[in-house]
Design a protein around this motif. Structure first.
Motif, PDB file in Angstrom:
ATOM      1  N   PRO A 200     -72.507 -67.068 -42.144  1.00  0.00           N
ATOM      2  CA  PRO A 200     -71.856 -67.284 -43.886  1.00  0.00           C
ATOM      3  C   PRO A 200     -70.955 -66.418 -44.263  1.00  0.00           C
ATOM      4  O   PRO A 200     -70.394 -65.942 -43.492  1.00  0.00           O
ATOM      5  CB  PRO A 200     -73.109 -65.939 -44.178  1.00  0.00           C
ATOM      6  N   GLN A 201     -70.172 -66.419 -45.349  1.00  0.00           N
ATOM      7  CA  GLN A 201     -69.119 -66.100 -46.054  1.00  0.00           C
ATOM      8  C   GLN A 201     -69.361 -64.277 -45.785  1.00  0.00           C
ATOM      9  O   GLN A 201     -70.732 -63.647 -46.153  1.00  0.00           O
ATOM     10  CB  GLN A 201     -68.899 -66.402 -47.664  1.00  0.00           C
ATOM     11  N   LEU A 202     -68.511 -63.574 -45.460  1.00  0.00           N
ATOM     12  CA  LEU A 202     -68.609 -62.122 -44.870  1.00  0.00           C
ATOM     13  C   LEU A 202     -68.850 -61.715 -46.335  1.00  0.00           C
ATOM     14  O   LEU A 202     -68.098 -61.890 -47.534  1.00  0.00           O
ATOM     15  CB  LEU A 202     -67.529 -61.527 -44.423  1.00  0.00           C
ATOM     16  N   ARG A 203     -69.313 -60.399 -46.435  1.00  0.00           N
ATOM     17  CA  ARG A 203     -69.751 -59.486 -47.334  1.00  0.00           C
ATOM     18  C   ARG A 203     -68.744 -58.621 -46.912  1.00  0.00           C
ATOM     19  O   ARG A 203     -68.266 -58.202 -45.603  1.00  0.00           O
ATOM     20  CB  ARG A 203     -70.922 -58.872 -47.801  1.00  0.00           C
TER      21      ARG A 203
ATOM     22  N   MET B  26     -79.156 -77.388 -55.958  1.00  0.00           N
ATOM     23  CA  MET B  26     -77.809 -77.389 -56.080  1.00  0.00           C
ATOM     24  C   MET B  26     -76.977 -77.865 -54.108  1.00  0.00           C
ATOM     25  O   MET B  26     -77.062 -79.606 -53.789  1.00  0.00           O
ATOM     26  CB  MET B  26     -76.393 -77.280 -56.421  1.00  0.00           C
ATOM     27  N   ASN B  27     -77.370 -77.190 -53.820  1.00  0.00           N
ATOM     28  CA  ASN B  27     -76.938 -77.704 -52.315  1.00  0.00           C
ATOM     29  C   ASN B  27     -78.172 -79.025 -51.864  1.00  0.00           C
ATOM     30  O   ASN B  27     -77.538 -79.720 -50.977  1.00  0.00           O
ATOM     31  CB  ASN B  27     -77.862 -76.815 -51.556  1.00  0.00           C
TER      32      ASN B  27
ATOM     33  N   LEU C 264     -80.424 -76.599 -41.052  1.00  0.00           N
ATOM     34  CA  LEU C 264     -81.478 -77.932 -40.028  1.00  0.00           C
ATOM     35  C   LEU C 264     -81.659 -78.387 -41.315  1.00  0.00           C
ATOM     36  O   LEU C 264     -81.269 -80.197 -41.175  1.00  0.00           O
ATOM     37  CB  LEU C 264     -82.259 -77.221 -39.818  1.00  0.00           C
ATOM     38  N   GLN C 265     -81.435 -78.718 -42.696  1.00  0.00           N
ATOM     39  CA  GLN C 265     -81.563 -79.324 -44.261  1.00  0.00           C
ATOM     40  C   GLN C 265     -80.724 -80.561 -43.682  1.00  0.00           C
ATOM     41  O   GLN C 265     -80.398 -81.441 -44.374  1.00  0.00           O
ATOM     42  CB  GLN C 265     -82.237 -78.308 -45.236  1.00  0.00           C
ATOM     43  N   SER C 266     -79.027 -79.669 -43.857  1.00  0.00           N
ATOM     44  CA  SER C 266     -78.351 -80.243 -44.332  1.00  0.00           C
ATOM     45  C   SER C 266     -77.978 -81.597 -42.944  1.00  0.00           C
ATOM     46  O   SER C 266     -77.726 -82.834 -43.477  1.00  0.00           O
ATOM     47  CB  SER C 266     -76.865 -79.371 -44.072  1.00  0.00           C
ATOM     48  N   LEU C 267     -77.986 -81.268 -41.669  1.00  0.00           N
ATOM     49  CA  LEU C 267     -78.019 -82.061 -40.856  1.00  0.00           C
ATOM     50  C   LEU C 267     -78.725 -82.819 -40.828  1.00  0.00           C
ATOM     51  O   LEU C 267     -79.305 -84.404 -40.989  1.00  0.00           O
ATOM     52  CB  LEU C 267     -77.976 -81.298 -39.625  1.00  0.00           C
ATOM     53  N   SER C 268     -80.424 -82.709 -41.465  1.00  0.00           N
ATOM     54  CA  SER C 268     -81.948 -83.988 -41.401  1.00  0.00           C
ATOM     55  C   SER C 268     -80.903 -84.680 -42.934  1.00  0.00           C
ATOM     56  O   SER C 268     -81.247 -86.200 -42.570  1.00  0.00           O
ATOM     57  CB  SER C 268     -82.989 -83.371 -41.631  1.00  0.00           C
ATOM     58  N   GLN C 269     -80.102 -84.404 -44.043  1.00  0.00           N
ATOM     59  CA  GLN C 269     -79.839 -85.285 -45.141  1.00  0.00           C
ATOM     60  C   GLN C 269     -78.921 -85.982 -44.337  1.00  0.00           C
ATOM     61  O   GLN C 269     -78.808 -86.480 -45.047  1.00  0.00           O
ATOM     62  CB  GLN C 269     -79.349 -84.405 -46.116  1.00  0.00           C
ATOM     63  N   ALA C 270     -78.345 -85.870 -43.380  1.00  0.00           N
ATOM     64  CA  ALA C 270     -77.176 -86.262 -43.457  1.00  0.00           C
ATOM     65  C   ALA C 270     -77.951 -87.742 -41.838  1.00  0.00           C
ATOM     66  O   ALA C 270     -76.686 -88.339 -41.434  1.00  0.00           O
ATOM     67  CB  ALA C 270     -75.843 -85.561 -42.737  1.00  0.00           C
ATOM     68  N   ASP C 271     -78.510 -87.737 -41.523  1.00  0.00           N
ATOM     69  CA  ASP C 271     -80.176 -88.361 -41.278  1.00  0.00           C
ATOM     70  C   ASP C 271     -79.039 -88.378 -39.462  1.00  0.00           C
ATOM     71  O   ASP C 271     -79.713 -88.855 -38.344  1.00  0.00           O
ATOM     72  CB  ASP C 271     -79.588 -89.619 -40.941  1.00  0.00           C
TER      73      ASP C 271
ATOM     74  N   ASP D 281     -73.115 -70.491 -46.707  1.00  0.00           N
ATOM     75  CA  ASP D 281     -73.827 -69.777 -47.433  1.00  0.00           C
ATOM     76  C   ASP D 281     -74.034 -70.707 -49.121  1.00  0.00           C
ATOM     77  O   ASP D 281     -74.263 -70.581 -49.297  1.00  0.00           O
ATOM     78  CB  ASP D 281     -74.127 -68.438 -46.993  1.00  0.00           C
ATOM     79  N   ARG D 282     -72.440 -71.115 -48.887  1.00  0.00           N
ATOM     80  CA  ARG D 282     -71.898 -71.889 -49.655  1.00  0.00           C
ATOM     81  C   ARG D 282     -72.299 -73.894 -49.938  1.00  0.00           C
ATOM     82  O   ARG D 282     -72.160 -73.832 -48.854  1.00  0.00           O
ATOM     83  CB  ARG D 282     -70.572 -71.476 -50.108  1.00  0.00           C
ATOM     84  N   ALA D 283     -71.848 -74.408 -51.424  1.00  0.00           N
ATOM     85  CA  ALA D 283     -72.535 -75.436 -51.101  1.00  0.00           C
ATOM     86  C   ALA D 283     -70.760 -76.438 -50.185  1.00  0.00           C
ATOM     87  O   ALA D 283     -71.664 -77.255 -49.682  1.00  0.00           O
ATOM     88  CB  ALA D 283     -73.043 -76.487 -52.457  1.00  0.00           C
ATOM     89  N   ILE D 284     -70.451 -75.577 -50.611  1.00  0.00           N
ATOM     90  CA  ILE D 284     -68.480 -76.321 -50.291  1.00  0.00           C
ATOM     91  C   ILE D 284     -68.927 -75.725 -48.760  1.00  0.00           C
ATOM     92  O   ILE D 284     -68.285 -77.147 -47.803  1.00  0.00           O
ATOM     93  CB  ILE D 284     -67.237 -75.976 -50.546  1.00  0.00           C
ATOM     94  N   GLY D 285     -69.240 -75.068 -48.112  1.00  0.00           N
ATOM     95  CA  GLY D 285     -69.436 -74.495 -46.862  1.00  0.00           C
ATOM     96  C   GLY D 285     -70.524 -75.561 -45.549  1.00  0.00           C
ATOM     97  O   GLY D 285     -70.531 -76.481 -45.126  1.00  0.00           O
ATOM     98  N   ARG D 286     -71.312 -76.106 -46.720  1.00  0.00           N
ATOM     99  CA  ARG D 286     -72.736 -77.064 -46.413  1.00  0.00           C
ATOM    100  C   ARG D 286     -71.860 -78.028 -46.784  1.00  0.00           C
ATOM    101  O   ARG D 286     -72.696 -79.299 -44.911  1.00  0.00           O
ATOM    102  CB  ARG D 286     -73.477 -76.936 -47.018  1.00  0.00           C
ATOM    103  N   ALA D 287     -71.251 -78.597 -46.821  1.00  0.00           N
ATOM    104  CA  ALA D 287     -70.702 -79.649 -47.060  1.00  0.00           C
ATOM    105  C   ALA D 287     -69.762 -80.416 -46.024  1.00  0.00           C
ATOM    106  O   ALA D 287     -69.422 -80.630 -45.150  1.00  0.00           O
ATOM    107  CB  ALA D 287     -70.121 -80.247 -48.753  1.00  0.00           C
ATOM    108  N   SER D 288     -69.125 -78.779 -45.986  1.00  0.00           N
ATOM    109  CA  SER D 288     -68.191 -78.826 -44.799  1.00  0.00           C
ATOM    110  C   SER D 288     -68.600 -78.604 -43.143  1.00  0.00           C
ATOM    111  O   SER D 288     -68.088 -79.474 -42.218  1.00  0.00           O
ATOM    112  CB  SER D 288     -67.133 -77.722 -44.412  1.00  0.00           C
TER     113      SER D 288
END
Length: 338
Positions: free
Chosen positions: A260-263, A72-73, A107-114, A296-303
């Motif tokens: 990441p979100q803390l355990r 999904m991410n 790195l993947q998220s930044l690359s997807q944002a060009d 580590d969450r989809a919304i966190g990577r969007a943020s």
């Protein structure tokens, strides 16, 4: 009259009866105890087997969730992030010991944002300076005769902060009649980074598809994403926090600190504080750079992508996002909403 022999016979009979009774009673008792213990052990084994079955089911569900979340991410990023950072140079900084998958996700998220990701600086465990050879090597890399650990760390903080500041400075307008491309200096490797890399204090990681093995920084306009997490070889309070204090000394900077979100175990009082909490707990830093606490969450990577977009050189919009202490909301607000 009862004679002495009668007493002896009577006492012998009593003692014999007691002995026989103890033997028989102990045998019966041992059998009963043994059966009880066997029954209890069988019950415990059954409980353990059921618990193991539940754990196996939960682990399978977790693995399925992680696979689905990863897909999904990636798919969300492909559709939603495209073009948000087109051509913007971004440096990623992390510390050895931090989960490498987190950096790969960034790195993947930044690359997807060009974005134009220039590479990763990995701070290594040699920066712990826990033996004389590391101290001597760092002194040489910083081109100083200082051999005191604390003073070397202070100089290192200054050098790293200055290298980042120089590359993240606001682009200057080219002279009249000179094109932007002609007026811009070519990307280069800061000299101090070259020496730190050679001595093993900093490792380079190049983005997929990028030629070369040296991280080259632009002369201006750089955005910086710092990835922290549990297990870092060098505590954030020892190096990253002081570097950011140096970097932002003159005002807000184009920097985003993420984790990441803390355990539960990472939220204990004796746990090493991560960079995001250190920034949010610092009255100066929290006004000068942004943070995200759940990459580590989809919304966190969007943020992460939106916050990096907001971290425009010369006028970064500062915010703190996620679900942890000090976060104002989960996603940055639309431009202009404040």
């Amino acid at each position: 009259m009862i004679n002495f022999r009668f007493h002896i016979v009577s006492l012998t009979a009593v003692l014999l009866a007691l002995g026989i009774g103890l033997v028989l009673g102990t045998t019966f008792l041992d059998d009963a105890v043994e059966q009880t213990l066997k029954s209890q052990l069988e019950g415990l084994q059954g409980s353990l087997n059921r618990a193991q079955d539940r754990n196996d089911d939960l682990e399978a569900q977790l693995n399925q969730y992680q696979d689905e979340a990863g897909a999904m991410n990636a798919q969300l990023g492909e559709r939603l992030y495209r073009g948000l950072l087109t051509g913007d140079p971004v440096l990623v900084v992390s510390t050895r010991g931090v989960q490498e998958d987190l950096v790969e996700d960034v790195l993947q998220s930044l690359s997807q944002a060009d974005a134009s990701v220039v590479g990763v600086w990995w701070l290594t465990d040699r920066l712990a300076l826990d033996d004389d050879s590391e101290v001597a090597d760092l002194s040489g890399a910083l081109e100083t005769s200082v051999d005191d650990k604390d003073r070397l760390e202070q100089k290192l903080v200054t050098e790293l902060g200055d290298a980042m500041f120089g590359a993240a400075d606001t682009p200057s307008d080219p002279p009249a009649g000179v094109s932007t491309d002609a007026g811009a200096a070519a990307p280069a490797e800061p000299a101090v980074l070259s020496r730190l890399h050679e001595k093993g204090f900093i490792d380079y990681q190049m983005p997929e598809g990028v030629d070369g093995d040296v991280v080259m920084l632009p002369s201006s306009g750089l955005r910086i994403v710092i990835v922290d997490g549990p297990g870092a070889a060098i505590p954030a309070s020892q190096l990253l926090q002081p570097v950011l204090a140096n970097l932002t000394e003159e005002g807000p900077a184009s920097v985003v600190a993420v984790q990441p979100q803390l355990r539960a175990q990472d939220r204990k009082d004796d746990a090493t504080p991560l960079l995001v909490s250190l920034v949010r707990g610092d009255d100066q830093l929290k006004e000068r750079l942004s943070t995200v606490d759940n990459i580590d969450r989809a919304i966190g990577r969007a943020s992460l992508v939106l916050t990096t977009q907001d971290a425009a050189p010369g006028g970064p919009v500062i915010g703190h996002y996620g679900t942890g202490d000090g976060a104002s909301r989960e996603l940055p607000p639309p431009a202009g909403d404040g």
